[in-house]
Design a protein around this motif. Structure first.
Motif: not given
Lengths: 520, 430
Positions: A409, A411, A422, A424, A427, B79, B82-90
């Motif tokens: 998994r 990514f 940040l 992503v 994936i 993972n 998440y999928v591509a394009g997701d924003q993650i909190e720092r």
């Protein structure tokens, strides 16, 4: 798999119970050798297995795994740290240490149970040993037959230098050289093989050369050019000529210092050279950690399984081996408290198991991604090819399959300065496979991992200021305090002022500069 | 394949490197040691000390990239959503959200470096420039016990101490130089005679007999072992240093002694004890506390229980003498004493104290140290406080006896300097 039972046959058992002795070791070694050479087709250096105590294991740790080493306080520091960790039970000791030499020396600890000894022999004496003997990097860059002799020479030379010049003076040079160790390798051209006799002879020749023609380069490069200088000649052209003569730019900092530093004594140059050689010796190991550990882990797993299938070890020992094996290849998730990067044992082993699967039971996806190996029915041959001809970066780039990316998994996260979050980026899906594979491979590329630092120029007309550059990719600068400290060490060898410029790769602008004054 | 048992190889291959490392970090190690010492108990000296030093002086810098800034990417496993394009909190600074596989090691520097010093290293470092007073050493030499030690070889001795190797070596040299025939030479000659006889060669048999006779006579004259070859191991009696010591800790525990003062005293006792264990194999500690009367107690009671009452110092000295008489004969024990007090004493007691000390105790003890604790309150006013009763009394004793020392200690930081002063090498004597 040929099924010859799987149930332990009391008559065929190699050993029972945890106790080991030399007779059992010999028996087990024989059985393992049969499988390793006969079934897996491994090709190894002659083996030498040495039984040591935990204390001796700590000693071996301290001298970066080498059986003999010159004396230096940093090894004492390493020893003190390992010992403290070990004594407080924070860290177990490695079950083995294996040395890339011929014969290949594997250290095994007396505390290990017999099962662990078998596992260790399979892992080190066959897995690592095969890798050392066959991987192209090791074949080209290290000389397994000469390393022990060279280390003896190095140890004696350092001891001798300490006698004639004092421990402190020697330590100053070695400290400085250690700081630059990562920048003491030739990345592209293969070094000559080490040979003890030749090394001694060369050292003598170098000494005589230095005595007879001290500062030759400075005379020809500096005064010589001045004499030829014609009025109005382009200054820039002249400097380019000096750079050419000095062999600049040069990314092997230790090499440059050894050859060109104006104020080093011959014995100091020799010390720099020793550190450089040792650094070079370890360079292939740093580039092949994933492959090397993966290879050894795969080999011990296959061998232990076969021993069990042939009824040579009990179910109990097989479970003990599996228990140890699974903890070695454990990969915590990124949000796990135990997460500390990708475990090279885990990824390496999983990739090799995956290659075996692709060779034997491929799916359509595998046929599409790996047409040349899918279903070829020869997993061990395919793996031997991979072990021999790849390093971590190219191995990941070539063999990381979508199947495995899904299994782990994986990514990709993008971290940009200034952005609040940040992102992503990719994936483990159809659109992301190639990007993830490319990015992961790049992480294993040492040339990208170590900062790209080169010696660019020396101001021969002026104050002999040494100019270095750090090529900055994606705006990632050097850590300032450590850079400063390393430059101080560099100044110890160069003695004149030093300037390190951080240059953006794209725009070629100098972003930041560090300077250290001359030590006169 | 070759299996080698390396276990019998000498251990401690890294010792030299370790010593170098400690030398390099010496300053910081010593500072850390003083801190570590605060945690120790007086009687507790076995085992080393775990210490932690800042990694400044022992850093091994390398070029590496800064942990933050610029644009970077990470490949991470596990993972879940998440999928591509997701924003993650720092994630909070420092954790970095995980790193790529190969970059796990570039953290580089640690803030503190922790390791364990062996007991030997600990003591050596701590007392590296301290020595027992010369006076004490001369008394050490006077001890009665002796032990045997090897002292070369002699030509006379008891059969039990015969040195075979030496003897045989001498014998061999003598036999070679005097051409004593070897057994196989005689045997060969005998065989030769036999074959000659068998072949009826009377002439060579006779010649052989002559030769044989010559050899045998020589063998008789030149003995296999001659008295001049014999060597014995020689032993000498050397005086054995007295290896046991007893340390008396005397302390005033009356109400005027505060916890802080006791703590100071404790530190001093502790130092003395550690110091003594370096010199003597076996050190016993006796705790005597006193108010207006004295008793021997265990360490816990000594430092932690409170007593009320007046202060009569001589009772403690008497108690000490009693214990010495009962259990620690000065012939067998090296006696040390350390006394801590705030200086209060019942005025009429002073004479008794100096009598006891000068007349009985000091002749028996190797060393008697008196520290007066907690003079800070009076010092704060800017002028020296008048000397206390006890101080005045002891001052006179100090002038007469060289194995008596006294110092004032006002706070923790002075403990080690004072101790150092008392035991520094090349301590000046009149």
């Amino acid at each position: 798999m040929a099924a010859d039972g799987g149930i332990a046959n009391p008559d065929r058992l190699l050993f029972e119970g945890p106790e080991w002795d030399f007779e059992k070791l010999r028996r087990v070694y024989g059985a393992i050798e049969e499988i390793a050479l006969g079934e897996l087709g491994l090709d190894v250096y002659p083996n030498q297995i040495e039984v040591i105590t935990s204390e001796q294991m700590l000693d071996a740790y301290a001298s970066i795994g080498l059986p003999l080493m010159y004396r230096h306080w940093s090894f004492g520091k390493r020893f003190a740290r390992e010992e403290a960790l070990y004594r407080h039970g924070l860290q177990g000791l490695a079950y083995e240490i294996v040395i890339n030499s011929s014969p290949c020396i594997s250290y095994i600890m007396e505390e290990n149970s017999m099962t662990m000894q078998a596992l260790v022999i399979a892992h080190a004496a066959f897995g690592h040993n095969h890798f050392f003997k066959n991987n192209y990097l090791f074949r080209q860059w290290t000389d397994a037959t000469g390393i022990l002799d060279y280390l003896t020479f190095a140890r004696d030379f350092v001891a001798h230098a300490e006698e004639s010049h004092g421990v402190e003076a020697v330590e100053r040079v070695v400290d400085a050289a250690h700081a630059l160790m990562n920048h003491g390798v030739h990345r592209y051209d293969r070094p000559a093989k080490l040979n003890l006799e030749e090394e001694r002879k060369r050292q003598e020749e170098r000494r005589q050369h230095f005595e007879s023609s001290y500062d030759d380069i400075w005379r020809t490069a500096l005064i010589g050019d001045k004499r030829e200088e014609e009025p109005g000649q382009d200054k820039e052209k002249q400097r380019a000529e000096v750079r050419r003569r000095l062999g600049l730019p040069e990314e092997n900092l230790l090499y440059f210092l050894e050859k060109r530093a104006p104020r080093l004594e011959p014995w100091q140059r020799e010390l720099v050279r020793i550190v450089r050689h040792i650094s070079q010796y370890f360079y292939p190991q740093k580039q092949t950690r994933l492959l090397n550990e993966g290879c050894a882990t795969f080999v011990h797993y296959e061998i232990m399984t076969r021993l069990h299938e042939k009824g040579l070890i009990t179910d109990g020992s097989f479970l003990e081996a599996l228990h140890s094996h699974t903890s070695v290849v454990f990969q915590p998730d990124f949000d796990d408290r135990r997460y500390n990067g990708i475990n090279p044992y885990a990824l390496g082993f999983a990739m090799m198991r995956d290659i075996k699967r692709i060779c034997l039971e491929p799916e359509d996806e595998d046929r599409e991604w790996f047409p040349e190996i899918a279903g070829n029915g020869d997993p061990y041959g395919t793996l031997r090819h991979a072990w021999a001809n790849y390093r971590d970066e190219s191995f990941v780039l070539q063999y990381l399959s979508p199947h495995l990316m899904r299994k782990f998994r994986l990514f990709k996260v993008l971290d940009e300065e200034g952005a609040d979050t940040l992102v992503v980026d990719a994936i483990h899906d159809e659109r992301g496979y190639r990007e993830i594979r490319r990015a992961l491979a790049r992480h294993y590329d040492l040339a990208r991992h170590d900062p790209d630092i080169q010696i660019r120029d020396v101001d021969l007309q002026g104050d002999r200021c040494l100019v270095l550059s750090h090529v900055v990719h994606d705006g990632v600068l050097l850590d300032e305090p450590s850079a400063k400290a390393v430059l101080e060490q560099l100044a110890e060898l160069w003695r004149y002022s030093i300037r390190l410029e951080e240059i953006d790769a794209a725009s070629e602008h100098v972003i930041k500069a560090h300077e250290v004054p001359a030590r006169l | 394949m070759n299996i080698i048992d390396r276990r019998p190889n000498p251990k401690g291959k890294s010792l030299a490197n370790r010593q170098r490392f400690i030398d390099r970090a010496r300053g910081e190690v010593k500072k850390a040691l003083v801190d570590a010492l605060k945690r120790r108990k007086v009687g507790e000296t076995d085992g080393g000390e775990k210490i932690s030093i800042p990694s400044r002086g022992i850093a091994e810098p390398v070029f590496h990239r800064a942990a933050h800034g610029g644009k970077r990417d990470y490949i991470v496993p596990g993972n879940k959503k998440y999928v591509a394009g997701d924003q993650i909190e720092r994630p909070p600074a420092g954790e970095g959200g995980g790193r790529g596989g190969a970059s796990a090691e570039d953290g580089g520097e640690q803030d503190a470096f922790e390791f364990v010093l062996s007991k030997e290293e600990f003591l050596n470092l701590f007392f590296e420039d301290l020595e027992l007073p010369d006076l004490v050493k001369t008394r050490l030499k006077e001890s009665e016990a002796t032990q045997l030690a090897r002292a070369g070889f002699s030509i006379a001795g008891t059969p039990a101490s015969l040195n075979l190797v030496r003897t045989m070596r001498n014998s061999l040299a003598r036999r070679i130089s005097l051409h004593r025939p070897r057994a196989h030479e005689i045997a060969a000659l005998e065989r030769q005679i036999d074959t000659a006889l068998a072949a009826d060669d009377a002439e060579s048999a006779a010649q052989g007999r002559l030769d044989l006779d010559l050899l045998q006579r020589r063998a008789r004259r030149v003995g296999f072992i001659d008295p001049v070859d014999v060597r014995y191991n020689r032993f000498e009696r050397i005086p054995k240093p007295n290896t046991q010591a007893v340390m008396f800790c005397l302390m005033d525990v009356s109400g005027s002694m505060t916890e802080a003062m006791k703590d100071l005293a404790k530190r001093f006792f502790l130092l003395l004890h550690v110091f003594l264990t370096r010199r003597y194999k076996h050190v016993e500690v006796v705790f005597i506390r006193h108010t207006s009367n004295a008793q021997e107690v265990d360490e816990e009671t000594f430092f932690h229980s409170r007593e009320t009452g007046g202060t009569i110092v001589s009772t403690a000295l008497e108690e000490m003498m009693r214990v010495v008489r009962e259990r620690y004969s000065p012939d067998n024990w090296n006696i040390y004493a350390a006394q801590a007090s705030d200086g209060d004493n019942y005025t009429e007691d002073s004479d008794r104290c100096s009598q006891l000390l000068g007349g009985e105790i000091l002749p028996l003890t190797q060393y008697f140290a008196y520290i007066e604790v907690g003079a800070e309150a009076t010092l704060r006013h800017g002028f020296p406080s008048p000397p206390t009763d006890l101080w005045r009394t002891y001052s006179q004793i100090a002038e007469q006896h060289r194995n008596f020392a006294m110092r004032k200690v006002a706070d923790q930081t002075q403990i080690f300097p004072v101790f150092h002063e008392l035991f520094a090498k090349q301590r000046e004597h009149a």
